[in-house]
Design an enzyme around this catalytic site. Structure first.
Site, PDB file in Angstrom:
ATOM      1  CG  LEU A  42      66.540  34.827 -16.909  1.00 52.45           C
ATOM      2  CD1 LEU A  42      67.860  34.153 -17.256  1.00 52.45           C
ATOM      3  CD2 LEU A  42      66.522  35.317 -15.491  1.00 52.45           C
ATOM      4  CD1 TRP A  43      68.349  39.195 -17.391  1.00 53.87           C
ATOM      5  CD2 TRP A  43      68.624  40.919 -18.786  1.00 53.87           C
ATOM      6  NE1 TRP A  43      69.624  39.118 -17.879  1.00 53.87           N
ATOM      7  CE2 TRP A  43      69.835  40.168 -18.738  1.00 53.87           C
ATOM      8  CE3 TRP A  43      68.575  42.047 -19.595  1.00 53.87           C
ATOM      9  CZ2 TRP A  43      70.957  40.515 -19.474  1.00 53.87           C
ATOM     10  CZ3 TRP A  43      69.684  42.396 -20.318  1.00 53.87           C
ATOM     11  CH2 TRP A  43      70.872  41.640 -20.250  1.00 53.87           C
ATOM     12  CB  VAL A  94      63.925  43.624 -20.822  1.00 51.29           C
ATOM     13  CG1 VAL A  94      63.694  43.738 -22.327  1.00 51.29           C
ATOM     14  CG2 VAL A  94      64.895  44.702 -20.344  1.00 51.29           C
ATOM     15  CB  CYS A  95      62.309  39.019 -21.028  1.00 46.98           C
ATOM     16  SG  CYS A  95      63.817  39.389 -21.950  1.00 46.98           S
ATOM     17  CB  ILE A  96      59.185  39.548 -16.693  1.00 43.50           C
ATOM     18  CG1 ILE A  96      60.070  38.303 -16.794  1.00 43.50           C
ATOM     19  CG2 ILE A  96      57.938  39.228 -15.870  1.00 43.50           C
ATOM     20  CD1 ILE A  96      59.453  37.147 -17.550  1.00 43.50           C
TER      21      ILE A  96
END
Length: 217
Positions: free
Chosen positions: A118-119, A122-124
């Protein structure tokens, strides 16, 4: 000249030994605003991925952002699959910019990176694009990711796929690690994870085994 088929797996398929799984920011604060997937499915899919990776001995990194000060602990469904494993807590939104995470990536030394978390936007996206830029082959488990809206999740997936990331699903990840029901040493592991976390497929496995002793393969 005709092409000759052989009974061998394609090089694009994942194996337990050829990749590092990175599970990112499965934390309460991030989950509260996730609306592209409901919380029950998200937690179930994340658990399926974690238990598949743990069962097959996949090199796995668990990382959080601001765990103590803001975002909360990682989902217990994930940490229970890796008892005693240290969390790598970060300040960076992009996991790939964290020195401790990259040190661990290099220690493991696998050429493929599988991402979930998540999210999505952004984080992936951050580690996916960064890893691709540095020559890694990247896979994203789409239904073990989530974002603030379906639009945000879908555009993030589009962006990563256009950059070369390969999308897959949580159940697909489990079954790709098994890939042959004749592999008896992991048969019970795979069907057990499917029964617990595999939704309707898991129900089917349970029904078939209970009602008439069926056995895959």
């Amino acid at each position: 000249m005709s092409i000759q088929a052989t009974p061998t797996p394609g090089a694009k398929l994942l194996t337990p030994a050829d990749h590092t799984l990175v599970m990112i920011d499965f934390q309460s604060q991030m989950a509260f605003a996730t609306h592209s997937i409901d919380a029950v499915n998200l937690r179930n899919n994340a658990a399926l991925v974690a238990h598949a990776a743990a069962g097959f001995g996949v090199s796995t990194i668990l990382t959080t952002v601001a765990e103590k000060s803001f975002s909360g602990p990682m989902f217990s469904e994930i940490t229970e699959a890796f008892p005693g494993q240290k969390m790598l807590d970060r300040t960076s939104m992009n996991t790939w910019e964290d020195a401790a995470v990259i040190r661990r990536i290099n220690e493991i030394g696998k050429p493929r990176i599988v991402l979930a978390g998540l999210w999505t936007g952004v984080c992936i996206v951050g580690p996916a694009l960064s890893a691709i830029d540095q020559g890694f082959e990247v896979f994203v488990i789409a239904d073990a990711c989530g974002d603030v809206s379906a639009e945000a999740h879908n555009r993030a997936m589009d962006r990563m796929v256009q950059a070369g990331a390969q999308p897959m699903t949580s159940l697909q990840y489990l079954l790709e690690l098994q890939r042959d029901w004749a592999r008896s040493d992991t048969y019970e592991l795979t069907t057990g994870i499917a029964r617990k976390f595999g939704g309707a497929y898991g129900l089917g496995v349970t029904y078939a085994k209970t009602m008439f002793g069926a056995h895959e393969g």
